[in-house]
Design a protein around this motif. Structure first.
Motif, PDB file in Angstrom:
ATOM      1  N   PRO A 283       0.836  -1.184   0.020  1.00  0.00           N
ATOM      2  CA  PRO A 283       0.263   0.080   0.070  1.00  0.00           C
ATOM      3  C   PRO A 283       0.649   0.805   0.137  1.00  0.00           C
ATOM      4  N   ALA A 284       2.050   1.292   0.657  1.00  0.00           N
ATOM      5  CA  ALA A 284       2.797   3.005   1.104  1.00  0.00           C
ATOM      6  C   ALA A 284       3.207   2.705  -0.700  1.00  0.00           C
ATOM      7  N   VAL A 285       3.573   1.789  -2.006  1.00  0.00           N
ATOM      8  CA  VAL A 285       4.279   1.652  -2.695  1.00  0.00           C
ATOM      9  C   VAL A 285       3.007   2.460  -3.844  1.00  0.00           C
ATOM     10  N   LEU A 286       1.490   2.402  -3.155  1.00  0.00           N
ATOM     11  CA  LEU A 286       0.081   2.127  -4.208  1.00  0.00           C
ATOM     12  C   LEU A 286       0.323   3.655  -4.087  1.00  0.00           C
ATOM     13  N   ASP A 310      -1.570  -5.180  -1.903  1.00  0.00           N
ATOM     14  CA  ASP A 310      -0.752  -6.478  -1.151  1.00  0.00           C
ATOM     15  C   ASP A 310       0.040  -6.097   0.047  1.00  0.00           C
ATOM     16  N   PRO A 311      -0.378  -5.907   1.379  1.00  0.00           N
ATOM     17  CA  PRO A 311       0.130  -5.500   2.880  1.00  0.00           C
ATOM     18  C   PRO A 311       1.432  -6.165   2.626  1.00  0.00           C
ATOM     19  N   GLY A 312       1.608  -7.896   2.482  1.00  0.00           N
ATOM     20  CA  GLY A 312       2.587  -9.333   2.421  1.00  0.00           C
ATOM     21  C   GLY A 312       4.044  -8.356   1.391  1.00  0.00           C
ATOM     22  N   SER A 318       7.188  -5.221  -5.618  1.00  0.00           N
ATOM     23  CA  SER A 318       5.366  -4.627  -6.270  1.00  0.00           C
ATOM     24  C   SER A 318       5.909  -5.655  -7.773  1.00  0.00           C
ATOM     25  N   HIS A 319       4.883  -5.950  -8.875  1.00  0.00           N
ATOM     26  CA  HIS A 319       4.819  -6.371  -9.991  1.00  0.00           C
ATOM     27  C   HIS A 319       3.980  -5.800 -10.539  1.00  0.00           C
ATOM     28  N   ALA A 320       3.789  -6.384 -12.134  1.00  0.00           N
ATOM     29  CA  ALA A 320       3.493  -5.481 -12.978  1.00  0.00           C
ATOM     30  C   ALA A 320       2.827  -7.149 -13.582  1.00  0.00           C
ATOM     31  N   GLN A 321       1.463  -6.754 -14.409  1.00  0.00           N
ATOM     32  CA  GLN A 321       0.683  -8.314 -14.786  1.00  0.00           C
ATOM     33  C   GLN A 321      -0.644  -7.973 -16.121  1.00  0.00           C
TER      34      GLN A 321
END
Length: 325
Positions: A283-286, A310-312, A318-321
């Motif tokens: 969440p911090a990245v988003l 995804d807090p885990g 982080s990933h993009a798909q």
């Protein structure tokens, strides 16, 4: 002189010089940064500091900077043309104002990364994506971990208010230290390190071995502008070079979520195939992703974009798909 390749990504411009073994030098620039090195503007003198034409000025943006070479004729509150020589730098526990000096050159905005390289007489090519041999992901992770491994040891980096410290972890044998010297010279360029740099080698008792390390540093850093002390009896070497912008290590360390967000968008921008783009991240990245960045990602990819907190996940995981609608 090798050509610089520049990606003008979303929220971040990246520049690299490639060699046979991957990235040899790198720089990053975050658009929206205030008081970029190279900007020339009519500021207002807010304070004089001591003698010698030093003081503090306020630029039209409202940002303040330390100033040098201010003419004696300029009074407090009067306009004075200044050129930014170093960006503001966030450090642990404090914020260093930008630095500037008097200029009589025409007013110009702060240059983006590609233009700043052109200003330095480099050849520049704008590209959508670095070639496959460009190990940007590895470089980013090394900068984030503040660690570089080499055959026989590692370099551990620590950014402090006084200087960037580099601890050479490995054997004190001459052969091992020569490998450390080569790894150090490579890391200085790849991380775009500047300013005061202290390097702590394992204590080398033999004077001839210390001389060999000094000679190795001179050879490996021959084309890298700097000043350097000889190694002292405790294995310490100080390097001083020009500082005009934060290094990769400093940018990531001082805004890890923001740096990870920009890395995530880089991954997303080059996805190919059907479906929509899904960004999965802590969440911090988003939260560090600005709305206009998502709009730009949609424009560049031509795809719908969704986010999945995804807090885990670690910040750098982080990933993009692409997912089906």
């Amino acid at each position: 002189m090798a050509k610089w390749l520049v990606e003008e990504g979303i929220g971040e411009h990246r520049a690299i010089q490639l060699g046979p073994d991957g990235i040899e030098e790198a720089r990053i620039f975050w658009p929206g940064t205030r008081l970029v090195a190279g900007e020339i503007a009519d500021a207002k003198l807010r304070e004089r500091i001591g003698e010698g034409g030093r003081g503090r000025v306020e630029f039209p943006s409202g940002e303040q900077a330390f100033a040098a070479q201010i003419p004696r004729s300029v009074s407090i509150g009067a306009p004075v043309r200044m050129q930014v020589t170093r960006e503001a730098i966030a450090e642990r526990g404090r914020f260093k104002l930008a630095q500037s000096r008097f200029s009589d050159a025409p007013v110009r905005p702060g240059p983006a990364l590609a233009q700043s390289l052109v200003d330095e007489s480099h050849e520049v090519e704008l590209i959508r994506r670095f070639p496959d041999q460009a190990d940007w992901q590895e470089l980013w992770l090394d900068a984030a971990s503040q660690k570089v491994t080499f055959d026989g040891g590692s370099l551990l980096f620590a950014e402090t208010p006084a200087m960037t410290l580099i601890d050479v972890d490995g054997s004190a044998q001459r052969a091992a230290q020569q490998k450390a010297v080569a790894a150090l010279a490579k890391a200085l360029r790849r991380f775009d390190l500047g300013g005061n740099i202290g390097v702590d080698f394992p204590s080398v008792q033999d004077k001839a071995d210390r001389k060999a390390i000094d000679t190795g540093l001179a050879e490996c850093l021959d084309d890298w502008p700097h000043e350097r002390t000889a190694m002292n009896g405790f294995g310490f070497v100080q390097i001083v070079t020009r500082l005009s912008r934060p290094s990769l290590i400093h940018r990531i360390a001082r805004n890890r979520s923001g740096a990870a967000a920009r890395l995530l968008l880089r991954r997303a921008e080059v996805l190919e195939g059907p479906g929509k783009v899904e960004l999965s991240a802590h969440p911090a990245v988003l939260a560090a992703i600005e709305d206009n960045w998502l709009e730009e990602l949609t424009r560049r990819t031509g795809k719908e974009v969704s986010i999945r907190p995804d807090p885990g996940l670690a910040l750098e995981a982080s990933h993009a798909q692409l997912v089906t609608r």
